[in-house]
Design a protein around this motif. Structure first.
Motif, PDB file in Angstrom:
ATOM      1  N   ALA A  78       0.812  -1.215   0.000  1.00  0.00           N
ATOM      2  CA  ALA A  78       0.000   0.000   0.000  1.00  0.00           C
ATOM      3  C   ALA A  78       0.847   1.267   0.000  1.00  0.00           C
ATOM      4  O   ALA A  78       0.450   2.286  -0.572  1.00  0.00           O
ATOM      5  CB  ALA A  78      -0.937  -0.010   1.206  1.00  0.00           C
ATOM      6  N   LEU A  79       2.025   1.213   0.614  1.00  0.00           N
ATOM      7  CA  LEU A  79       2.882   2.387   0.686  1.00  0.00           C
ATOM      8  C   LEU A  79       3.355   2.809  -0.699  1.00  0.00           C
ATOM      9  O   LEU A  79       3.673   3.976  -0.931  1.00  0.00           O
ATOM     10  CB  LEU A  79       4.090   2.091   1.584  1.00  0.00           C
ATOM     11  CG  LEU A  79       4.970   3.273   1.983  1.00  0.00           C
ATOM     12  CD1 LEU A  79       4.168   4.294   2.779  1.00  0.00           C
ATOM     13  CD2 LEU A  79       6.161   2.787   2.797  1.00  0.00           C
ATOM     14  N   MET A  80       3.403   1.851  -1.641  1.00  0.00           N
ATOM     15  CA  MET A  80       3.878   2.147  -2.990  1.00  0.00           C
ATOM     16  C   MET A  80       2.759   2.569  -3.928  1.00  0.00           C
ATOM     17  O   MET A  80       3.013   2.957  -5.066  1.00  0.00           O
ATOM     18  CB  MET A  80       4.567   0.904  -3.588  1.00  0.00           C
ATOM     19  CG  MET A  80       5.821   0.461  -2.863  1.00  0.00           C
ATOM     20  SD  MET A  80       7.103   1.735  -2.849  1.00  0.00           S
ATOM     21  CE  MET A  80       6.965   2.294  -1.150  1.00  0.00           C
ATOM     22  N   GLY A  81       1.510   2.481  -3.466  1.00  0.00           N
ATOM     23  CA  GLY A  81       0.380   2.760  -4.343  1.00  0.00           C
ATOM     24  C   GLY A  81       0.438   4.142  -4.955  1.00  0.00           C
ATOM     25  O   GLY A  81       0.324   4.307  -6.177  1.00  0.00           O
ATOM     26  N   ASP A  82       0.623   5.165  -4.133  1.00  0.00           N
ATOM     27  CA  ASP A  82       0.674   6.537  -4.634  1.00  0.00           C
ATOM     28  C   ASP A  82       1.881   6.754  -5.537  1.00  0.00           C
ATOM     29  O   ASP A  82       1.792   7.434  -6.566  1.00  0.00           O
ATOM     30  CB  ASP A  82       0.707   7.529  -3.474  1.00  0.00           C
ATOM     31  CG  ASP A  82      -0.635   7.649  -2.764  1.00  0.00           C
ATOM     32  OD1 ASP A  82      -1.645   7.209  -3.351  1.00  0.00           O
ATOM     33  OD2 ASP A  82      -0.663   8.164  -1.633  1.00  0.00           O
ATOM     34  N   ALA A  83       3.021   6.180  -5.150  1.00  0.00           N
ATOM     35  CA  ALA A  83       4.233   6.359  -5.953  1.00  0.00           C
ATOM     36  C   ALA A  83       4.060   5.770  -7.345  1.00  0.00           C
ATOM     37  O   ALA A  83       4.508   6.349  -8.343  1.00  0.00           O
ATOM     38  CB  ALA A  83       5.430   5.711  -5.249  1.00  0.00           C
ATOM     39  N   LEU A  84       3.398   4.620  -7.435  1.00  0.00           N
ATOM     40  CA  LEU A  84       3.161   3.992  -8.730  1.00  0.00           C
ATOM     41  C   LEU A  84       2.236   4.846  -9.589  1.00  0.00           C
ATOM     42  O   LEU A  84       2.511   5.087 -10.770  1.00  0.00           O
ATOM     43  CB  LEU A  84       2.568   2.598  -8.523  1.00  0.00           C
ATOM     44  CG  LEU A  84       2.208   1.811  -9.787  1.00  0.00           C
ATOM     45  CD1 LEU A  84       3.441   1.596 -10.660  1.00  0.00           C
ATOM     46  CD2 LEU A  84       1.576   0.472  -9.413  1.00  0.00           C
ATOM     47  N   LEU A  85       1.139   5.323  -9.004  1.00  0.00           N
ATOM     48  CA  LEU A  85       0.194   6.137  -9.767  1.00  0.00           C
ATOM     49  C   LEU A  85       0.790   7.493 -10.141  1.00  0.00           C
ATOM     50  O   LEU A  85       0.506   8.028 -11.222  1.00  0.00           O
ATOM     51  CB  LEU A  85      -1.095   6.321  -8.968  1.00  0.00           C
ATOM     52  CG  LEU A  85      -1.918   5.037  -8.749  1.00  0.00           C
ATOM     53  CD1 LEU A  85      -3.152   5.325  -7.905  1.00  0.00           C
ATOM     54  CD2 LEU A  85      -2.324   4.414 -10.083  1.00  0.00           C
TER      55      LEU A  85
END
Length: 379
Positions: A234-241
């Motif tokens: 979940a911590l990477m969700g924003d970074a990916l988007l």
């Protein structure tokens, strides 16, 4: 070298050519020729090689005397001035020969007397653009004897190119020599063992190859929630988007979306690479998709911990090293000793890390590193 300022149009055009090399490795020679011309240099080389056996994954160069280049292989790692410093130094940080030694000392080396000098060359500037547990990628630009020393602006140009070289080289390596033809991209993607997802600017799935569909069906490491992709971590969700949104412009993408650790804690390590599909390039055939997300579970694709943290939080290399140490729970004295810095310098780094990561205590940093998970845990 004559470069006074990096022209954004030229820079963007070269970056676009770099990404087109993912589809066609033969394009690297043209890219290196353009870099050489932009820097008014003699020639430019690029190589991605294994760290244990020095086995080359790929190598290319701008035009230069073939016999002279073969003779270059007779020199060892320590014989070429500046090479070792670049390899052991920070990623995306160019190292010029004359920043390491006076020109008089350089000219006394056997390498200069027997190889560089007779060809009318002056110095080299090398940037490490890939560093994974088993691979090193280097780009080297060599200058003419009658040109000025490598300038700060020259180095800034190579610094800006470096993350784009990394993304293109690592994605190309993931393709495992299966050429993705632009006019038959759906059929080509189906032949890839690595999951590939084509998305629009907000992360909605427009196409997923068979490997990606199997990934979705087994819940990760990237999930499909409705029409939108989401990292299992979940911590990477924003970074990916954010990386996908930035893929609309090659220039603004920078280091975003390179080797994002997308697997959840306790799951096998997996990283994602976001390739922009910019209009007006060979990649435009993939439109209306704006980005292609490649997912890898191979160790060679996992960046070093410092590179992950630099990408996620825009840390300096020194700050990233401090965060890795602090994330292990080391106290300030231990961290300062380990990194060879004073406690005052460490305090300065920590204050900047807290500001960039939005944390306020070391315990928060420990949790942050734990939540990111692999590859940090295995760094």
């Amino acid at each position: 070298m004559f470069m006074d300022v990096v022209d954004n149009d030229v820079l963007s055009s070269i970056i676009g050519d770099i990404y087109d090399c993912v589809l066609n490795r033969e394009g690297w020679s043209r890219v290196l020729t353009r870099i050489t011309q932009t820097m008014d240099a003699a020639y430019t080389t690029i190589a991605l090689a294994g760290t244990s056996d020095n086995h080359g994954r790929f190598a290319a160069q701008s035009p230069w005397d073939a016999e002279r280049m073969r003779a270059l292989q007779d020199y060892s790692f320590d014989d070429i001035p500046g090479l070792k410093a670049a390899v052991v130094g920070d990623i995306d940080t160019p190292v010029s020969t004359l920043s390491l030694m006076p020109e008089s000392e350089l000219q006394q080396t056997a390498f200069f007397r027997n190889w560089a000098g007779p060809q009318g060359l002056r110095e080299g500037c090398i940037v490490k653009f890939v560093h994974t547990p088993d691979r090193i990628g280097l780009l080297g630009c060599t200058t003419w004897a009658d040109k000025a020393a490598v300038s700060a602006e020259d180095q800034r140009f190579l610094t800006l190119l470096s993350p784009h070289l990394r993304r293109a080289a690592m994605i190309s390596d993931l393709l495992d020599d299966v050429r993705v033809t632009a006019h038959l991209f759906r059929e080509s993607l189906e032949n890839l063992a690595v999951p590939v997802v084509l998305t629009d600017a907000v992360g909605s799935v427009l196409h997923a190859n068979a490997s990606a569909e199997r990934m979705f069906a087994t819940d990760g490491p990237i999930l499909r929630q409705g029409r939108t992709i989401q990292a299992q971590n979940a911590l990477m969700g924003d970074a990916l988007l954010q990386a996908i949104a930035s893929a609309a412009s090659d220039l603004s993408l920078g280091a975003k979306g390179i080797g994002l650790p997308v697997s959840a804690a306790g799951q096998p390590p997996a990283v994602a690479y976001v390739l922009p599909l910019t209009a007006g390039t060979a990649r435009a055939a993939f439109r209306p998709a704006c980005a292609a997300v490649f997912v890898s579970t191979t160790t060679s694709a996992s960046p070093m911990p410092e590179a992950v943290l630099t990408t996620l939080f825009e840390l300096t290399p020194a700050e990233a090293r401090v965060l890795v140490s602090a994330g292990k729970g080391l106290n300030p004295s231990q961290t300062a000793t380990l990194l060879g810095i004073s406690e005052n310098t460490l305090k300065t780094h920590l204050n900047r890390i807290y500001a960039k990561t939005g944390r306020s205590r070391q315990a928060d940093l420990v949790k942050l590193v734990a939540d990111i998970g692999t590859p940090l845990a295995t760094g």
